[in-house]
Design a protein around this motif. Structure first.
Motif, PDB file in Angstrom:
ATOM      1  N   ALA A  90      33.552  46.348  52.488  1.00 39.30           N
ATOM      2  CA  ALA A  90      34.975  46.040  52.685  1.00 39.30           C
ATOM      3  C   ALA A  90      35.853  47.109  52.045  1.00 39.30           C
ATOM      4  CB  ALA A  90      35.292  44.663  52.104  1.00 39.30           C
ATOM      5  N   ASN A  91      35.492  47.525  50.837  1.00 40.04           N
ATOM      6  CA  ASN A  91      36.284  48.549  50.149  1.00 40.04           C
ATOM      7  C   ASN A  91      36.231  49.894  50.872  1.00 40.04           C
ATOM      8  OD1 ASN A  91      37.311  46.982  48.037  1.00 40.04           O
ATOM      9  ND2 ASN A  91      35.450  47.225  46.808  1.00 40.04           N
ATOM     10  N   MET A  92      35.093  50.213  51.482  1.00 43.68           N
ATOM     11  CA  MET A  92      35.009  51.476  52.234  1.00 43.68           C
ATOM     12  C   MET A  92      35.822  51.395  53.520  1.00 43.68           C
ATOM     13  SD  MET A  92      33.500  53.455  50.235  1.00 43.68           S
ATOM     14  CE  MET A  92      33.604  54.856  51.337  1.00 43.68           C
ATOM     15  N   TYR A  93      35.813  50.246  54.183  1.00 42.09           N
ATOM     16  CA  TYR A  93      36.694  50.077  55.345  1.00 42.09           C
ATOM     17  C   TYR A  93      38.154  50.295  54.933  1.00 42.09           C
ATOM     18  CZ  TYR A  93      33.114  48.091  58.504  1.00 42.09           C
ATOM     19  OH  TYR A  93      32.020  47.894  59.323  1.00 42.09           O
TER      20      TYR A  93
ATOM     21  N   GLU B 203      38.861  45.192  59.710  1.00 36.97           N
ATOM     22  CA  GLU B 203      37.423  45.102  59.400  1.00 36.97           C
ATOM     23  C   GLU B 203      37.198  44.821  57.915  1.00 36.97           C
ATOM     24  OE1 GLU B 203      35.135  48.234  62.141  1.00 36.97           O
ATOM     25  OE2 GLU B 203      37.199  48.818  61.648  1.00 36.97           O
ATOM     26  N   ALA B 204      38.064  45.386  57.070  1.00 43.04           N
ATOM     27  CA  ALA B 204      37.972  45.118  55.638  1.00 43.04           C
ATOM     28  C   ALA B 204      38.224  43.636  55.364  1.00 43.04           C
ATOM     29  CB  ALA B 204      38.979  45.972  54.870  1.00 43.04           C
ATOM     30  N   GLU B 205      39.277  43.099  55.964  1.00 42.19           N
ATOM     31  CA  GLU B 205      39.617  41.675  55.781  1.00 42.19           C
ATOM     32  C   GLU B 205      38.476  40.777  56.264  1.00 42.19           C
ATOM     33  OE1 GLU B 205      41.465  38.193  54.908  1.00 42.19           O
ATOM     34  OE2 GLU B 205      42.295  40.166  54.420  1.00 42.19           O
TER      35      GLU B 205
ATOM     36  N   THR C 171      35.326  41.504  56.495  1.00 42.55           N
ATOM     37  CA  THR C 171      34.158  41.645  55.620  1.00 42.55           C
ATOM     38  C   THR C 171      34.358  40.912  54.301  1.00 42.55           C
ATOM     39  OG1 THR C 171      33.743  43.809  56.637  1.00 42.55           O
ATOM     40  CG2 THR C 171      32.556  43.315  54.618  1.00 42.55           C
ATOM     41  N   PHE C 172      35.577  40.989  53.748  1.00 40.91           N
ATOM     42  CA  PHE C 172      35.871  40.222  52.533  1.00 40.91           C
ATOM     43  C   PHE C 172      35.658  38.728  52.775  1.00 40.91           C
ATOM     44  CE2 PHE C 172      38.519  43.796  50.680  1.00 40.91           C
ATOM     45  CZ  PHE C 172      37.805  43.874  49.494  1.00 40.91           C
ATOM     46  N   GLN C 173      36.121  38.250  53.922  1.00 43.75           N
ATOM     47  CA  GLN C 173      35.994  36.815  54.208  1.00 43.75           C
ATOM     48  C   GLN C 173      34.519  36.407  54.359  1.00 43.75           C
ATOM     49  OE1 GLN C 173      38.442  34.772  53.763  1.00 43.75           O
ATOM     50  NE2 GLN C 173      39.715  36.566  53.357  1.00 43.75           N
ATOM     51  N   LYS C 174      33.734  37.272  54.975  1.00 41.96           N
ATOM     52  CA  LYS C 174      32.295  36.991  55.093  1.00 41.96           C
ATOM     53  C   LYS C 174      31.639  36.932  53.715  1.00 41.96           C
ATOM     54  CE  LYS C 174      31.476  38.870  59.734  1.00 41.96           C
ATOM     55  NZ  LYS C 174      30.854  39.980  60.506  1.00 41.96           N
ATOM     56  N   ALA C 175      32.090  37.805  52.827  1.00 37.51           N
ATOM     57  CA  ALA C 175      31.526  37.838  51.468  1.00 37.51           C
ATOM     58  C   ALA C 175      31.746  36.512  50.749  1.00 37.51           C
ATOM     59  CB  ALA C 175      32.146  38.980  50.660  1.00 37.51           C
ATOM     60  N   CYS C 176      32.958  35.967  50.852  1.00 41.46           N
ATOM     61  CA  CYS C 176      33.250  34.753  50.081  1.00 41.46           C
ATOM     62  C   CYS C 176      32.674  33.505  50.735  1.00 41.46           C
ATOM     63  CB  CYS C 176      34.747  34.596  49.834  1.00 41.46           C
ATOM     64  SG  CYS C 176      35.709  34.148  51.278  1.00 41.46           S
TER      65      CYS C 176
ATOM     66  N   PHE D 147      42.602  44.960  47.005  1.00 42.50           N
ATOM     67  CA  PHE D 147      42.847  45.222  48.427  1.00 42.50           C
ATOM     68  C   PHE D 147      44.269  44.789  48.802  1.00 42.50           C
ATOM     69  CE2 PHE D 147      42.624  43.399  52.811  1.00 42.50           C
ATOM     70  CZ  PHE D 147      42.483  44.591  53.509  1.00 42.50           C
ATOM     71  N   GLN D 148      44.675  43.592  48.351  1.00 37.73           N
ATOM     72  CA  GLN D 148      46.026  43.107  48.646  1.00 37.73           C
ATOM     73  C   GLN D 148      47.088  43.990  47.987  1.00 37.73           C
ATOM     74  OE1 GLN D 148      47.002  40.759  50.703  1.00 37.73           O
ATOM     75  NE2 GLN D 148      44.923  40.130  51.261  1.00 37.73           N
ATOM     76  N   HIS D 149      46.785  44.438  46.773  1.00 38.83           N
ATOM     77  CA  HIS D 149      47.758  45.232  46.019  1.00 38.83           C
ATOM     78  C   HIS D 149      47.935  46.629  46.608  1.00 38.83           C
ATOM     79  CE1 HIS D 149      49.017  46.902  41.775  1.00 38.83           C
ATOM     80  NE2 HIS D 149      49.974  47.019  42.675  1.00 38.83           N
ATOM     81  N   PHE D 150      46.839  47.356  46.733  1.00 42.54           N
ATOM     82  CA  PHE D 150      46.946  48.780  47.051  1.00 42.54           C
ATOM     83  C   PHE D 150      46.917  49.094  48.545  1.00 42.54           C
ATOM     84  CE2 PHE D 150      45.200  48.688  42.691  1.00 42.54           C
ATOM     85  CZ  PHE D 150      46.223  49.380  42.052  1.00 42.54           C
ATOM     86  N   HIS D 151      46.363  48.199  49.354  1.00 42.09           N
ATOM     87  CA  HIS D 151      46.276  48.476  50.789  1.00 42.09           C
ATOM     88  C   HIS D 151      47.231  47.612  51.614  1.00 42.09           C
ATOM     89  CE1 HIS D 151      42.890  51.216  50.305  1.00 42.09           C
ATOM     90  NE2 HIS D 151      42.361  50.337  49.462  1.00 42.09           N
TER      91      HIS D 151
END
Length: 487
Positions: free
Chosen positions: A348-351, A359-361, A363-368, A388-392
């Motif tokens: 997620a962080n690489m996306y 795709e990042a969002e 992947t994060f959701q799949k993780a949790c 992710f919410q802060h910087f992206h």
């Protein structure tokens, strides 16, 4: 308390068979729950270890029989038990104790196949063997081999079982303190417990002496040697650790289980090209290893960060290639091991690095949503998703919300401190920039309170209440803090 196998006194009828089975010591009575592990991944791990780490093949075949049963493959389970028997007969022909778990598993599998006479035969076989081995009137015997085998099984079923595994190996060592295999199992268990559960400073060297002891007892165990090298590296004893790593690779140059830790050692040392060279050699032997693909992804990510740090305007082509390689390997990991939590976070962080935010969002959701997450996993999620919410996504309010969720969980963990640091920095920047509202002072009060800094927390809550006089949450927190100081 000593491990014991009670003798079964009565003639076994069909009605009493299940009761007799429950007295056996084997995988079916050790509370190894299917929902706590990815069975396909575990099966692949056992097969790899059977091929490359020959020392525990009886235990591996026994565990594999249980995994096959959980996968509804009882015929395959029986074939693995037959292999366990063959190894026992070849290498330990006079050691009945090494076959007791195998026979217990046989009894259970035949029972589940409704082949009751064969199940009874194996129950009786265990009973008769116990009578031969026992020297007490209660028909109870000390079986360090069974403690150890249970310990190995618990280790392979994951983090939830590590404390139980520790107890098993400790009990085995009470009877045979100089047994190399038992010492190796105990050392590995302590190393893993440290990695996941022991976070206080005084706990962080609990595995060092067990690892040193295990290497001393068996200098040919290069797997333990590699773990010892990593532990020495943790203590900044890098040169000493490197000697062990080089010795391990020299003794067993083609064993992926050694190479993967060697690559980790050199990645952490900053020698990324050497780490990659070792990983490519290892993955040629076990191309489906999720661990190796994850390490490759981490190496390419480290090269990306190294490039960005050393060059003000790094070549875009190089950056894109390193991101592509990282994503490829992290994605390979989750395709092969769908419950590998850290790989989802890394992917997620690489996306996000490549601005592929959807795709990042996803992947994060799949993780949790992984169903076997521990508290520190969830805390790691909250920290990374907050960033992710802060910087992206440029949402300070959402970032704060997730950092706070992380803070509300376990307080002594690595990611508690990461959430605390990130949230404190964000809130203080808002306050110093003149943007501070009651919520920011209340959040800063919460940070101080959770960190045990009561006076600072009181000061922040007072400022929050000055801006929002009727806020019940701040008033209640302030009241509790004042009472705790005065009492």
């Amino acid at each position: 308390m000593l491990q014991a196998i009670p003798a079964i006194f009565c003639t076994i009828s069909n009605n009493s068979l299940e009761s007799s089975l429950r007295q056996l010591e084997c995988h079916f009575t050790w509370s190894l729950l299917q929902q706590d592990v990815d069975l396909n991944d575990l099966e692949e791990t056992i097969n790899d270890q059977t091929e490359f780490l020959i020392k525990s093949n009886i235990a591996n075949y026994n565990l594999l029989s249980y995994v096959c049963h959980l996968n509804n493959s009882n015929e395959e389970a029986l074939r693995n038990l037959q292999k366990a028997e063959e190894v026992a007969q070849k290498h330990h022909p006079d050691e009945i104790a090494r076959s007791l778990v195998t026979w217990g598993n046989y009894a259970w599998i035949y029972y589940h196949m409704e082949r009751y006479e064969e199940a009874k035969t194996y129950v009786s076989k265990v009973e008769n063997s116990c009578k031969k081995l026992s020297s007490t009137a209660q028909w109870k015997i000390e079986l360090p081999e069974i403690y150890a085998e249970q310990g190995w099984a618990l280790l392979k079923f994951g983090r939830k079982y590590y404390e139980r595994a520790k107890n098993c190996f400790e009990n085995a060592l009470k009877n045979e303190p100089n047994n190399p295999e038992f010492n190796a199992g105990y050392a590995i268990t302590m190393y893993r417990l440290e990695s996941f559960f022991y976070t206080e400073r005084e706990d962080l060297n609990l595995s060092l002496k067990p690892l040193q002891r295990a290497v001393e007892l068996n200098p040919k165990d290069t797997f333990i040697m590699a773990l010892l090298a990593l532990k020495l590296q943790d203590f900044k004893r890098v040169d000493e650790g490197e000697r062990y790593i080089e010795e391990a690779m020299q003794q067993t140059p083609d064993i992926p289980y050694v190479l993967r830790y060697a690559s980790k050692f050199y990645r952490r040392k900053g020698e990324l090209e050497k780490a990659l060279e070792i990983l490519k050699k290892a993955i040629a032997v076990t191309p489906k290893s999720a661990f190796l693909h994850h390490q490759l992804g981490l190496c390419y990510r480290a090269k990306l960060f190294q490039l960005k740090k050393s060059t003000r305007y790094p070549p875009r082509e190089q950056v894109q290639e390193l991101i592509r390689l990282s994503i490829f390997h992290f994605k390979t990991v989750i395709d092969q091991k769908p419950k590998f939590f850290s790989a989802y976070i890394d992917l997620a962080n690489m996306y996000a690095q490549e601005k592929r935010y959807e795709e990042a969002e996803e992947t994060f959701q799949k993780a949790c949503q992984i169903n076997i997450l521990f508290r520190d996993d969830k805390q790691e999620f909250y920290y990374n998703y907050g960033r992710f919410q802060h910087f992206h996504m440029k949402s300070e309010s959402e970032a704060m919300r997730y950092y706070i969720e992380g803070l509300k969980m376990e307080k002594s963990s690595y990611f508690f401190h990461k959430c605390r640091s990130a949230l404190k920095k964000l809130v203080e920047q808002r306050i110093q920039g003149g943007l501070g509202v009651a919520k920011d002072f209340g959040t800063l009060g919460l940070i101080h309170n959770l960190s045990g800094e009561k006076c600072e927390a009181i000061e922040c809550y007072e400022k929050a209440i000055a801006l929002s006089p009727d806020n019940e949450e701040y008033l209640s927190a302030l009241c509790e803090l004042r009472l705790s100081i005065s009492s």
